[in-house]
Structures are given as structure tokens and as C-alpha cells.
Design an enzyme around this catalytic site. Structure first.
Site, mmCIF file in Angstrom:
data_model
loop_
_atom_site.group_PDB
_atom_site.id
_atom_site.type_symbol
_atom_site.label_atom_id
_atom_site.label_comp_id
_atom_site.label_asym_id
_atom_site.label_seq_id
_atom_site.Cartn_x
_atom_site.Cartn_y
_atom_site.Cartn_z
ATOM 1 N N ASP A 8 39.075 44.632 31.606
ATOM 2 C CA ASP A 8 38.300 43.731 32.448
ATOM 3 C C ASP A 8 38.725 43.942 33.902
ATOM 4 O O ASP A 8 39.755 44.578 34.180
ATOM 5 C CB ASP A 8 38.581 42.291 31.992
ATOM 6 C CG ASP A 8 37.990 41.240 32.907
ATOM 7 O OD1 ASP A 8 36.818 41.357 33.273
ATOM 8 O OD2 ASP A 8 38.743 40.316 33.280
ATOM 9 N N ASP A 10 38.045 41.247 37.115
ATOM 10 C CA ASP A 10 38.499 40.022 37.777
ATOM 11 C C ASP A 10 39.465 39.252 36.891
ATOM 12 O O ASP A 10 39.174 38.948 35.734
ATOM 13 C CB ASP A 10 37.292 39.148 38.144
ATOM 14 C CG ASP A 10 36.426 39.803 39.209
ATOM 15 O OD1 ASP A 10 36.790 39.728 40.393
ATOM 16 O OD2 ASP A 10 35.406 40.422 38.842
ATOM 17 N N THR A 42 33.290 44.895 32.706
ATOM 18 C CA THR A 42 33.278 43.806 33.673
ATOM 19 C C THR A 42 31.981 43.013 33.659
ATOM 20 O O THR A 42 30.941 43.519 33.215
ATOM 21 C CB THR A 42 33.508 44.380 35.089
ATOM 22 O OG1 THR A 42 33.471 43.322 36.051
ATOM 23 C CG2 THR A 42 32.430 45.404 35.451
ATOM 24 N N GLY A 43 32.066 41.798 34.147
ATOM 25 C CA GLY A 43 30.862 41.004 34.350
ATOM 26 C C GLY A 43 30.171 41.365 35.648
ATOM 27 O O GLY A 43 29.032 40.955 35.897
#
Length: 293
Positions: A8, A10, A42-43
Site C-alpha cells: 500500500d 498512504d 493503492t487507492g
């Protein structure tokens, strides 16, 4: 033996200053040099993810918007799962009626209809981790999203939602009132074909049901001839769960949500303590995994 590592960004690969630390950068490079397939999950949109990775000279495939897009190391889209137009319209109307601020992620970039609100949200989130930094300094840093083209301002979201040539990958809604987000989740649960997760206590992320990190990672490693038993994943929040619960080596950050930690066999240091580097050093190429805590 670990052949693939998914991380990931953040709260995980990025520290509180939204940067890849030198220790994390070196560890990623070392893993790649050993032949480990490193993928960022990641988003973030591709553009925002690529911006942070370029600062650290890290080049790897990226699972974007929680799996709505998967791009190879050159940036070419190799998979996508977008929200259907009719469903996107319903989500847009619901979020507007609730008075929630949200951003719209598309294949053409990320959009906001409120410049000041976009800045305020970023400032408030950053202040929770760095209260010692002057607010005006943080605000100037937040403007980078606009000046670098990471976030685009539009007069109205209708021009994005109704554009047949623009595919919506994710809605990212923010509120510092938990009850507002819970209400939104309840309403979204009534809609078919959606996945709802979060990358922080102040947001919810809405994607197509196939746009989940675990689903995207599964397809990615299968095409590489790698199994989940040979895969390590590192994360800190609920949008990481779908990959953490699948892999053979699930690692939670020291700053991870307690529920996320409970799902993992391993807990590393925090994102401000180079937790990704610590996980790589302990697990990749190390046979005695029981010593990891």
C-alpha cells in the site's frame, strides 16, 4: 520463498510527509534486485501514485484506485473495472444530497468541484499527523495536487458523470463525522455491484465490486506464475484487507487499524519508522520467519 511483494502507499510505503523514505526506497530496490516482483497497490489514481514514486525513482507495476486499474511498469493499462454510468449517477446524487464532500476518480484523472474544500480536507488530514507544522505551510504543500495536475477543478461533476467517454473508477468521500460516513455506507449497501472500503477514518472509497486490491493482485500474480503462498502484502487500513487476507505473508503496519492487525501474521514498524523496509529485511530471503514480530 517470497516472489512478489505488494505494498500500500498512504500510511504504509509513504511516511507522514507523503514521501517514500530513503530506507524504504533502498529496501524496495534491493528486493527488486533479488528478483522479487514488487507491485504498489493503492487507492490513489495512477497519476498521484506515479508522482510520489517518481520522487523516489521507484519503477514497478501499480494497482490503482483499489484495483479499478492495473498498470504495468510502463504505465500501460492491463486491467480495469469501472463503475457503470447509471450506478455512478446514483452515487453522485446520494453523496450530494447527504452534503458530503467527495472527489471523482476517472481514467482521465481525479476531479473536484470545490477547490477550497479540497485544500481544507488535505490540510486537516495532514495536521493530524504533523500538528507542529504551521497550517499555512501545509496549505501551500496541499496546493501541489492542483499545480502538478494531480487534481482537476470542474464547475460541476455532471460534466464528468454524464460524459460517455469518461469512465469513473472511484468516488472518494470525506467527513470527520463518523455518523455521516456510516449513513453513506448504509445507503451504498443497497446498491448492487459496489465495493465500499476506506483508507482512513475520515473517508470512504467506492468502487466497482471487482475493483479490490486482492482481486487485482490475484490476477496479477497468476499471470506471473506466482501463487498467493509466495506473496507478501503490506497495508494499514480496510482497503488493504482483500489482499492481506489472501496472501501467505500478510504484514500490518505498526500504525495500522487494530482490526487490520488482527488479520495479519506479522506486524512491522510504523510508516514513520520505515516499516516497509523492516518488513522486507525480515521476511524476504529470510527462512526463519518466526523471529518476525
Amino acid at each position: 520463498m517470497i516472489k512478489c511483494m505488494a505494498t500500500d502507499m498512504d500510511g504504509t510505503l509513504l511516511n507522514g510527509k507523503m514521501e517514500v523514505s530513503e530506507e524504504n526506497r533502498r529496501a524496495i530496490k534491493a528486493a527488486q534486485a533479488e528478483g522479487v516482483e514488487v507491485v504498489v497497490a493503492t487507492g490513489r489514481s495512477y497519476v498521484e501514485a506515479r508522482y510520489a514514486l517518481d520522487q523516489a525513482d521507484i519503477h514497478c507495476p501499480i494497482i490503482c484506485a483499489n484495483g479499478a486499474e492495473v498498470r504495468d511498469v510502463s504505465g500501460e493499462v492491463i486491467k480495469h473495472s469501472f463503475i457503470e454510468k447509471e450506478t455512478a449517477t446514483r452515487i453522485f446524487q446520494m453523496l450530494k444530497e447527504m452534503g458530503l464532500y467527495f472527489e471523482v476518480h476517472t481514467a482521465k484523472g481525479t476531479f473536484t468541484d470545490d477547490y477550497e474544500k479540497a485544500l481544507d480536507i488535505m490540510v486537516n488530514i495532514f495536521l493530524t499527523a504533523h500538528s507542529e507544522i504551521p497550517q499555512d505551510q501545509i496549505r501551500e504543500a496541499a496546493k501541489i495536487r492542483f499545480t502538478k495536475g494531480l487534481l482537476h477543478l470542474v464547475d460541476s461533476y455532471e460534466e464528468i458523470i454524464n460524459d460517455e467517454d469518461t469512465a469513473v473508477s472511484k468516488f472518494l468521500a470525506f467527513s470527520f463525522k463518523k455518523e455521516k460516513l456510516d449513513e453513506a455506507k448504509t445507503q451504498l449497501a443497497l446498491m448492487q455491484g459496489l465495493a465500499v472500503s476506506s483508507s482512513g477514518s475520515e473517508n470512504i472509497e467506492i468502487t466497482h465490486s471487482d475493483a479490490q486490491k486482492g482481486i487485482a493482485l490475484e490476477q496479477f500474480i497468476r499471470e506471473k506464475g506466482i501463487t498467493f503462498e509466495e506473496t507478501m502484502a503490506i497495508g494499514d487500513n480496510f482497503n488493504d484487507v482483500s489482499m492481506l487476507e489472501r496472501v501467505g505473508f500478510p504484514v500490518a503496519m505498526g500504525n495500522a487499524n487494530p482490526e487490520v492487525k488482527a488479520l495479519c501474521n506479522y506486524v512491522t514498524a510504523t510508516n514513520d519508522e520505515d516499516g516497509v523496509a523492516a518488513a522486507i529485511e525480515k521476511l524476504i530471503g529470510v527462512e526463519n520467519h518466526e523471529n518476525f514480530s
